[in-house]
Enzyme design. Structure first.
Site, PDB file in Angstrom:
ATOM      1  N   GLY A   1       1.765   6.421  46.944  1.00  0.00           N
ATOM      2  CA  GLY A   1       0.755   7.396  46.554  1.00  0.00           C
ATOM      3  C   GLY A   1       1.350   8.719  46.114  1.00  0.00           C
ATOM      4  CB  SER A   2       3.076  10.113  44.133  1.00  0.00           C
ATOM      5  OG  SER A   2       3.180   8.900  43.417  1.00  0.00           O
TER       6      SER A   2
END
Length: 220
Positions: free
Chosen positions: A187-188
């Protein structure tokens, strides 16, 4: 399915942990067959999620010297004029792509050229959609100078779960459009900064496919 090399260690650790967990529970509770079955199913699902996160699909990239392509899979969450303070120190159009844990997390170079600037910044781990994540989270800043002199800046930004950014570029390196630039785990977000006169080809909430989706078309 091809797996990215960044996942080999994580996948191996997850496999060892789950095997030991299942063997330990079975040893300590030999009479609870229902618990063993449930744990085995949950472990299999968890392991599948870990493996799919590191998938590395084969793609036919978009290659066009006048276009800026998406450096990652995800969802467009920001399109706005901002003042970029680290490198340009002036106005640019920012396009931000949020990468959820179910997206492919490989990062690609959005344009071809010479890496004229690169910096790694340690920082916080705010959620990736937080307005201050671009300036306060762990991140990298990469600027590529194209053959026509136009420079495109983009940032890998760690999120609340993504606590390891990998990059494969350095200053002075020649890179190709859609060549692999790096990887962010779990996640980013990636921000791309283009000139104000660039024609934006995406809208808010559009889904992007890294190395394929066109974000903007340059005038020069």
């Amino acid at each position: 399915m091809t797996l990215h090399r960044e996942g080999f260690g994580t996948i191996a650790l997850a496999l060892v942990f789950l095997l030991l967990l299942n063997l330990g529970v079975e040893y300590l509770t030999p009479e609870l067959n229902w618990l063993h079955t449930l744990l085995l199913v949950v472990s299999a699902v968890f392991f599948f999620i870990i493996v799919q996160f590191f998938r590395y699909p084969k793609r036919r990239p978009t290659l066009n010297p006048k276009q800026v392509i998406a450096p990652c899979d995800g969802k467009v969450v920001v399109i706005e004029e901002v003042v970029e303070t680290e490198y340009f120190k002036g106005p640019r159009r920012q396009i931000s792509i949020f990468m959820s844990p179910v997206n492919v997390h490989v990062n690609w170079n959005p344009v071809a050229g010479i890496v004229s600037y690169f910096r790694y910044h340690p920082g916080k781990y705010l959620v990736a959609w937080h307005p201050k994540s671009s300036t306060e989270n762990e991140r990298t800043t990469t600027v590529i100078r194209m053959q026509n002199g136009v420079e495109i800046l983009f940032r890998q930004i760690a999120g609340a779960l993504a606590r390891r950014i990998k990059w494969y570029v350095s200053e002075g390196q020649q890179v190709g459009q859609a060549s692999e630039m790096g990887f962010i785990k779990f996640g980013s977000r990636v921000d791309v900064y283009v000139p104000l006169d660039a024609e934006i080809k995406v809208n808010l909430n559009d889904l992007t496919t890294g190395s394929i989706t066109v974000l903007a078309e340059l005038k020069s």
